[in-house]
Every structure is written in C-alpha cells, then in structure tokens.
Scaffold this motif. Structure first.
Motif, mmCIF file in Angstrom:
data_model
loop_
_atom_site.group_PDB
_atom_site.id
_atom_site.type_symbol
_atom_site.label_atom_id
_atom_site.label_comp_id
_atom_site.label_asym_id
_atom_site.label_seq_id
_atom_site.Cartn_x
_atom_site.Cartn_y
_atom_site.Cartn_z
ATOM 1 N N SER A 29 38.176 38.525 26.097
ATOM 2 C CA SER A 29 38.091 37.978 28.028
ATOM 3 C C SER A 29 36.351 37.743 28.679
ATOM 4 O O SER A 29 36.744 36.480 28.692
ATOM 5 C CB SER A 29 38.652 39.270 28.140
ATOM 6 O OG SER A 29 40.025 39.038 28.488
ATOM 7 N N GLY A 30 35.819 38.073 27.756
ATOM 8 C CA GLY A 30 34.460 37.866 28.157
ATOM 9 C C GLY A 30 33.972 37.210 27.894
ATOM 10 O O GLY A 30 33.431 36.451 27.973
ATOM 11 N N ALA A 31 34.075 36.771 26.657
ATOM 12 C CA ALA A 31 33.824 35.757 25.788
ATOM 13 C C ALA A 31 34.655 34.373 26.446
ATOM 14 O O ALA A 31 33.514 33.419 26.843
ATOM 15 C CB ALA A 31 34.286 35.808 24.160
ATOM 16 N N THR A 32 35.410 34.756 26.480
ATOM 17 C CA THR A 32 36.638 33.058 27.909
ATOM 18 C C THR A 32 36.060 32.955 28.512
ATOM 19 O O THR A 32 35.716 31.183 28.650
ATOM 20 C CB THR A 32 37.559 33.195 27.454
ATOM 21 O OG1 THR A 32 37.787 33.689 25.728
ATOM 22 C CG2 THR A 32 38.504 32.021 28.155
ATOM 23 N N PHE A 94 31.057 37.413 23.059
ATOM 24 C CA PHE A 94 31.566 38.209 22.827
ATOM 25 C C PHE A 94 31.351 39.864 21.428
ATOM 26 O O PHE A 94 32.035 41.115 21.689
ATOM 27 C CB PHE A 94 32.939 37.556 21.032
ATOM 28 C CG PHE A 94 33.603 38.359 20.743
ATOM 29 C CD1 PHE A 94 35.460 38.698 20.468
ATOM 30 C CD2 PHE A 94 33.007 39.120 19.877
ATOM 31 C CE1 PHE A 94 36.183 38.963 19.975
ATOM 32 C CE2 PHE A 94 34.245 40.168 18.561
ATOM 33 C CZ PHE A 94 35.812 39.628 18.753
ATOM 34 N N VAL A 95 29.505 39.252 21.043
ATOM 35 C CA VAL A 95 28.941 40.549 20.423
ATOM 36 C C VAL A 95 29.442 41.921 22.168
ATOM 37 O O VAL A 95 29.423 42.757 21.691
ATOM 38 C CB VAL A 95 28.023 40.063 19.806
ATOM 39 C CG1 VAL A 95 27.005 41.718 19.497
ATOM 40 C CG2 VAL A 95 28.263 39.784 18.687
ATOM 41 N N TYR A 96 28.356 41.515 23.529
ATOM 42 C CA TYR A 96 28.170 42.765 24.479
ATOM 43 C C TYR A 96 28.812 42.657 24.412
ATOM 44 O O TYR A 96 29.204 43.827 24.404
ATOM 45 C CB TYR A 96 27.649 41.666 24.944
ATOM 46 C CG TYR A 96 26.844 42.415 26.203
ATOM 47 C CD1 TYR A 96 25.790 43.253 26.037
ATOM 48 C CD2 TYR A 96 28.151 42.612 27.593
ATOM 49 C CE1 TYR A 96 25.713 44.406 26.923
ATOM 50 C CE2 TYR A 96 28.668 43.293 28.368
ATOM 51 C CZ TYR A 96 26.826 43.953 28.463
ATOM 52 O OH TYR A 96 26.694 44.954 28.895
ATOM 53 N N PHE A 97 30.206 42.216 24.670
ATOM 54 C CA PHE A 97 31.500 42.963 25.695
ATOM 55 C C PHE A 97 32.167 43.547 23.880
ATOM 56 O O PHE A 97 32.983 45.303 24.645
ATOM 57 C CB PHE A 97 32.832 42.229 25.930
ATOM 58 C CG PHE A 97 32.313 41.658 27.251
ATOM 59 C CD1 PHE A 97 32.372 42.442 28.815
ATOM 60 C CD2 PHE A 97 31.758 40.759 27.217
ATOM 61 C CE1 PHE A 97 32.186 42.086 29.791
ATOM 62 C CE2 PHE A 97 31.049 39.854 28.825
ATOM 63 C CZ PHE A 97 31.277 40.203 29.807
#
Length: 177
Positions: A29-32, A94-97
C-alpha cells in the motif's frame, strides 16, 4: 525461534510475523500510494532536480524554469526518466513500510508499550534500512534524469556529461563497476 503467547493469540514466530499479511499489505500500500503520487507530480521532481544542479546565482522562479525546460527540450522532458524513478520509489517505499510495520508488529508482540520515542526509533531504523538498500537505485535514477539535460552555469549553458544509461538495470551495473 522463540514464540510468545498473548491474550488469545496463537504463538507466532518472528519469521511468520515478518512475512505476515499485515506487513506485506502495508508495504504494498505504501509503495503503491507513493507511485501514484509521483506519477501525478513528476514534472515538479524534474524541475526540483534541475534547480539542484543549476549553478546560476540569481534565483529563478519555478514557473520560469519550467517554461525554459519546455521551450528548449519539449514537454516530454518533464517525464524523462519516470520509469526508473517509479521503480526506485516503489522499492524504496516498500522497504521502508515493510521494515517499519514489521518492527512495530515485533515490538507489539514483545509487549512493548507504544510511545513516541519507540515509534521514532522504529522509523529511524526503517529509514536507515531503506537508505542503505536503495541508494544505488537513486543514484542511477538521478543520472538518468539528467542525461542530455541543459544545465546552466554562470559561465553559460553546459550539457551534462554523465555516463549514458539505457535503463535502471544498466545504470546499476555501471555504478557497481
């Protein structure tokens, strides 16, 4: 792996927690969301990058620089390099979330009370993991965005002389050498 029984919740290993649906959902979700936002506002990112490398001493207005870029290089220049940026942004967020959510879940399973300092620590660790793992992507992406760009200096106009990359993968390979 150690497991912990919490009020009615079945024991969960750290590995199961890291690969949980919740963790992956937050990461996707965060990446998108970041990719959608960047797609809409990418021309501003191009202009910001140009402002960062523009060596003229007089401050130039954002709209003036946008007009110069469009007149000299065309509208399509405002979207140059968008694909590697979106790939890098997706990976980075993606890595962060993924890291942030995983560490929050892990702290919760260990019974740690959520506090502002704990959230800040988790965010700092997640941010550090993100930067360490995705910096090569961002270096290649910035170089791709600046290929064939006309950068002005006080002495006049200079075409950037960066190594040419055919794409993100090519850039990463050349940077690694």
């Amino acid at each position: 792996n150690k497991t912990k029984q919490m009020s009615g919740i079945s024991p969960v290993t750290s590995q199961q927690l890291l690969f949980s649906r919740v963790n992956l959902t937050h990461a996707f979700s965060g990446a998108t969301g970041s990719v959608v936002a960047m797609t809409l506002f990418y021309p501003l990112d191009i202009i910001r990058t140009r402002l960062q490398v523009d060596d003229r001493k007089d401050l130039i207005h954002l709209a003036t620089l946008a007009k110069e870029i469009i007149e000299e290089e065309g509208w399509e220049c405002l979207y140059k390099g968008i694909r590697p940026v979106l790939v890098s942004l997706y990976c980075s967020n993606f890595v962060y979330f993924y890291t942030y959510t995983g560490l929050k879940l892990l702290a919760s399973r260990r019974g740690w009370t959520r506090t502002a300092p704990l959230d800040l620590l988790i965010a700092a660790v997640a941010g550090s993991v993100n930067v360490i793992t995705t910096t090569p992507l961002w270096v290649a992406t910035t170089r791709i965005k600046l290929q064939n760009a006309r950068i002005r200096t006080e002495e006049g106009e200079v075409d950037t002389q960066v190594e040419r990359y055919s794409g993100l993968r090519d850039g990463l390979v050349k940077i690694a050498r």
